[in-house]
Design a protein around this motif. Structure first.
Motif, PDB file in Angstrom:
ATOM      1  N   LEU A  10      38.177  46.124  93.256  1.00 51.65           N
ATOM      2  CA  LEU A  10      36.920  45.500  92.850  1.00 51.65           C
ATOM      3  C   LEU A  10      35.609  46.418  93.110  1.00 51.65           C
ATOM      4  CD1 LEU A  10      37.362  41.774  94.177  1.00 51.65           C
ATOM      5  CD2 LEU A  10      37.436  42.644  91.722  1.00 51.65           C
ATOM      6  N   SER A  11      35.579  47.237  94.029  1.00 49.77           N
ATOM      7  CA  SER A  11      34.650  48.137  94.447  1.00 49.77           C
ATOM      8  C   SER A  11      33.928  49.089  93.201  1.00 49.77           C
ATOM      9  CB  SER A  11      34.341  48.854  95.694  1.00 49.77           C
ATOM     10  OG  SER A  11      35.682  49.792  95.602  1.00 49.77           O
ATOM     11  N   GLY A  12      35.109  49.469  92.332  1.00 56.09           N
ATOM     12  CA  GLY A  12      34.964  50.445  91.333  1.00 56.09           C
ATOM     13  C   GLY A  12      34.322  49.776  90.105  1.00 56.09           C
ATOM     14  N   MET A  13      34.371  48.301  90.086  1.00 49.44           N
ATOM     15  CA  MET A  13      34.015  47.617  88.820  1.00 49.44           C
ATOM     16  C   MET A  13      32.634  47.122  88.978  1.00 49.44           C
ATOM     17  SD  MET A  13      37.560  45.046  88.614  1.00 49.44           S
ATOM     18  CE  MET A  13      37.098  44.429  87.014  1.00 49.44           C
ATOM     19  N   ASP A  14      32.047  46.958  87.788  1.00 44.22           N
ATOM     20  CA  ASP A  14      30.644  46.361  87.476  1.00 44.22           C
ATOM     21  C   ASP A  14      30.590  45.228  87.911  1.00 44.22           C
ATOM     22  OD1 ASP A  14      28.198  46.137  86.737  1.00 44.22           O
ATOM     23  OD2 ASP A  14      28.586  45.743  84.520  1.00 44.22           O
ATOM     24  N   PRO A  15      29.783  44.810  88.921  1.00 47.49           N
ATOM     25  CA  PRO A  15      29.546  43.452  89.481  1.00 47.49           C
ATOM     26  C   PRO A  15      29.155  42.319  88.481  1.00 47.49           C
ATOM     27  CG  PRO A  15      28.347  45.106  90.763  1.00 47.49           C
ATOM     28  CD  PRO A  15      28.851  45.626  89.505  1.00 47.49           C
ATOM     29  N   ALA A  16      28.524  42.733  87.269  1.00 48.65           N
ATOM     30  CA  ALA A  16      28.350  41.862  86.276  1.00 48.65           C
ATOM     31  C   ALA A  16      29.636  41.322  85.477  1.00 48.65           C
ATOM     32  CB  ALA A  16      27.571  42.408  85.256  1.00 48.65           C
ATOM     33  N   GLU A  17      30.484  42.426  85.291  1.00 47.40           N
ATOM     34  CA  GLU A  17      31.873  42.156  84.742  1.00 47.40           C
ATOM     35  C   GLU A  17      32.530  41.165  85.589  1.00 47.40           C
ATOM     36  OE1 GLU A  17      33.787  45.894  83.830  1.00 47.40           O
ATOM     37  OE2 GLU A  17      32.437  46.269  82.137  1.00 47.40           O
ATOM     38  N   VAL A  18      32.678  41.494  87.097  1.00 44.84           N
ATOM     39  CA  VAL A  18      33.300  40.425  88.009  1.00 44.84           C
ATOM     40  C   VAL A  18      32.761  39.221  87.967  1.00 44.84           C
ATOM     41  CG1 VAL A  18      33.774  40.026  90.265  1.00 44.84           C
ATOM     42  CG2 VAL A  18      33.822  42.469  89.397  1.00 44.84           C
ATOM     43  N   ALA A  19      31.638  39.013  87.464  1.00 45.25           N
ATOM     44  CA  ALA A  19      30.976  37.529  87.742  1.00 45.25           C
ATOM     45  C   ALA A  19      31.240  37.176  86.305  1.00 45.25           C
ATOM     46  CB  ALA A  19      29.150  37.843  88.003  1.00 45.25           C
ATOM     47  N   LEU A  20      31.228  37.789  85.448  1.00 39.01           N
ATOM     48  CA  LEU A  20      31.497  37.341  83.862  1.00 39.01           C
ATOM     49  C   LEU A  20      32.892  36.720  84.007  1.00 39.01           C
ATOM     50  CD1 LEU A  20      30.559  36.503  81.276  1.00 39.01           C
ATOM     51  CD2 LEU A  20      31.061  38.964  80.467  1.00 39.01           C
ATOM     52  N   GLY A  21      33.922  37.438  84.771  1.00 40.15           N
ATOM     53  CA  GLY A  21      35.363  37.136  84.512  1.00 40.15           C
ATOM     54  C   GLY A  21      35.698  35.992  85.325  1.00 40.15           C
ATOM     55  N   ALA A  22      34.908  35.681  86.435  1.00 37.91           N
ATOM     56  CA  ALA A  22      35.122  34.645  87.356  1.00 37.91           C
ATOM     57  C   ALA A  22      34.394  33.527  86.508  1.00 37.91           C
ATOM     58  CB  ALA A  22      34.110  34.834  88.716  1.00 37.91           C
ATOM     59  N   ALA A  23      33.408  33.644  86.156  1.00 38.98           N
ATOM     60  CA  ALA A  23      32.775  32.362  85.427  1.00 38.98           C
ATOM     61  C   ALA A  23      33.778  31.940  84.355  1.00 38.98           C
ATOM     62  CB  ALA A  23      31.311  32.736  84.772  1.00 38.98           C
ATOM     63  N   PHE A  24      34.275  32.897  83.510  1.00 34.11           N
ATOM     64  CA  PHE A  24      35.363  32.668  82.376  1.00 34.11           C
ATOM     65  C   PHE A  24      36.420  31.960  83.085  1.00 34.11           C
ATOM     66  CE2 PHE A  24      39.024  33.729  80.069  1.00 34.11           C
ATOM     67  CZ  PHE A  24      38.934  33.156  78.984  1.00 34.11           C
ATOM     68  N   MET A  25      37.018  32.260  84.240  1.00 34.52           N
ATOM     69  CA  MET A  25      38.312  31.623  84.776  1.00 34.52           C
ATOM     70  C   MET A  25      37.782  30.270  85.398  1.00 34.52           C
ATOM     71  SD  MET A  25      40.575  33.546  84.093  1.00 34.52           S
ATOM     72  CE  MET A  25      41.963  32.895  85.144  1.00 34.52           C
ATOM     73  N   GLY A  26      36.789  30.127  85.756  1.00 35.39           N
ATOM     74  CA  GLY A  26      36.116  28.793  86.116  1.00 35.39           C
ATOM     75  C   GLY A  26      36.007  27.805  84.960  1.00 35.39           C
ATOM     76  N   VAL A  27      35.419  28.283  83.795  1.00 33.07           N
ATOM     77  CA  VAL A  27      35.340  27.463  82.611  1.00 33.07           C
ATOM     78  C   VAL A  27      36.715  27.010  82.215  1.00 33.07           C
ATOM     79  CG1 VAL A  27      34.640  27.370  80.177  1.00 33.07           C
ATOM     80  CG2 VAL A  27      33.122  28.218  82.029  1.00 33.07           C
ATOM     81  N   VAL A  28      37.666  28.227  82.302  1.00 36.33           N
ATOM     82  CA  VAL A  28      39.116  27.804  81.728  1.00 36.33           C
ATOM     83  C   VAL A  28      39.740  26.894  82.752  1.00 36.33           C
ATOM     84  CG1 VAL A  28      41.329  28.699  81.480  1.00 36.33           C
ATOM     85  CG2 VAL A  28      39.570  29.903  80.513  1.00 36.33           C
ATOM     86  N   GLY A  29      39.745  26.890  83.839  1.00 34.85           N
ATOM     87  CA  GLY A  29      40.233  26.082  84.940  1.00 34.85           C
ATOM     88  C   GLY A  29      39.598  24.613  84.699  1.00 34.85           C
ATOM     89  N   THR A  30      38.578  24.486  84.557  1.00 35.96           N
ATOM     90  CA  THR A  30      37.881  23.263  84.459  1.00 35.96           C
ATOM     91  C   THR A  30      38.246  22.684  82.988  1.00 35.96           C
ATOM     92  OG1 THR A  30      35.600  24.065  85.670  1.00 35.96           O
ATOM     93  CG2 THR A  30      35.565  21.883  84.177  1.00 35.96           C
ATOM     94  N   LEU A  31      38.272  23.286  81.990  1.00 29.70           N
ATOM     95  CA  LEU A  31      38.858  22.452  80.759  1.00 29.70           C
ATOM     96  C   LEU A  31      40.274  22.126  80.790  1.00 29.70           C
ATOM     97  CD1 LEU A  31      37.036  25.240  78.148  1.00 29.70           C
ATOM     98  CD2 LEU A  31      36.635  22.847  78.389  1.00 29.70           C
ATOM     99  N   MET A  32      41.093  22.914  81.539  1.00 31.77           N
ATOM    100  CA  MET A  32      42.423  22.580  82.041  1.00 31.77           C
ATOM    101  C   MET A  32      42.571  21.561  82.554  1.00 31.77           C
ATOM    102  SD  MET A  32      44.346  26.259  82.217  1.00 31.77           S
ATOM    103  CE  MET A  32      45.880  25.568  82.563  1.00 31.77           C
ATOM    104  N   ALA A  33      41.775  21.507  83.494  1.00 31.55           N
ATOM    105  CA  ALA A  33      41.938  20.029  84.347  1.00 31.55           C
ATOM    106  C   ALA A  33      41.549  18.755  83.623  1.00 31.55           C
ATOM    107  CB  ALA A  33      40.877  20.137  85.918  1.00 31.55           C
ATOM    108  N   VAL A  34      40.036  18.959  82.839  1.00 28.24           N
ATOM    109  CA  VAL A  34      39.817  17.747  81.901  1.00 28.24           C
ATOM    110  C   VAL A  34      40.846  17.464  80.944  1.00 28.24           C
ATOM    111  CG1 VAL A  34      38.113  17.170  80.247  1.00 28.24           C
ATOM    112  CG2 VAL A  34      37.376  18.321  82.421  1.00 28.24           C
ATOM    113  N   GLY A  35      41.348  18.532  80.393  1.00 31.70           N
ATOM    114  CA  GLY A  35      42.546  18.280  79.434  1.00 31.70           C
ATOM    115  C   GLY A  35      43.471  17.629  80.078  1.00 31.70           C
ATOM    116  N   ALA A  36      44.102  17.915  81.165  1.00 27.94           N
ATOM    117  CA  ALA A  36      45.213  17.112  82.266  1.00 27.94           C
ATOM    118  C   ALA A  36      44.677  15.738  82.293  1.00 27.94           C
ATOM    119  CB  ALA A  36      45.316  18.044  83.128  1.00 27.94           C
ATOM    120  N   ALA A  37      43.740  15.683  82.811  1.00 28.33           N
ATOM    121  CA  ALA A  37      43.137  14.135  83.082  1.00 28.33           C
ATOM    122  C   ALA A  37      43.042  13.287  81.982  1.00 28.33           C
ATOM    123  CB  ALA A  37      41.755  14.269  83.869  1.00 28.33           C
TER     124      ALA A  37
END
Length: 174
Positions: A10-37
């Protein structure tokens, strides 16, 4: 990969890219949870109406183990429900093991579970006057099939297992 390897990567990656990737995974996880519910509650509403037609407690539809109990009681026997529950427990317990033997036991229990579920769904379809096509629909698209059976014109005809047992009982003469 241990924690120090992840930090180095992670130290060699751009912090903005890491944050964007984490946000994307959070949105995907939330959508999956809502879909399952949504999937669960839409199915439960259909089961609720089916159970009411069959004279069962409708609220059982919202608690998975009680939903299974009501399905078996409605279309098969409580004994079959117990067998199904034991198979599920064996599958879960043995599936967690790294042992080859327990893995084989889990595989056999999983196959048996599928067979029991197919037989149950065939009986459920029959108890509503439907055939094998409806059992397949209940297996692959339960949220659609339960809504149609629950809200549609299908009537509960009774437990096919109990009807068979009644036919085999000789009348008492006296």
């Amino acid at each position: 990969m241990n924690l120090s390897d992840m930090n180095a990567a992670l130290s060699g990656m751009d912090p903005a890219e890491v944050a964007l990737g984490a946000a994307f995974m959070g949105v995907v996880g939330t959508l999956m949870a809502v879909g399952a519910a949504v999937w669960f509650f839409v199915s439960a509403i259909g089961y609720f109406k089916m159970f009411k037609k069959a004279g069962q407690r409708g609220w059982f539809a919202f608690i998975p183990l009680l939903r299974d109990f009501a399905m078996f009681k409605m279309a098969w026997t409580v004994k079959a429900f117990i067998i199904n529950t034991v198979l599920l427990a064996v599958f879960q317990f043995c599936g967690e093991s790294e042992s080859i033997l327990l893995g084989l036991v889990a595989t056999i229990a999983g196959i048996a579970l599928i067979v029991v579920q197919v037989k149950l769904l065939l009986r459920v379809a029959k108890s509503f006057g439907k055939g094998a096509g409806w059992a397949a629909l209940l297996f692959f698209l339960p949220f659609v099939a339960t809504l149609i059976l629950g809200f549609g014109s299908a009537e509960y005809l009774g437990n096919p297992e109990m009807q068979k047992a009644e036919e085999n009982v000789a009348p008492i003469e006296g």
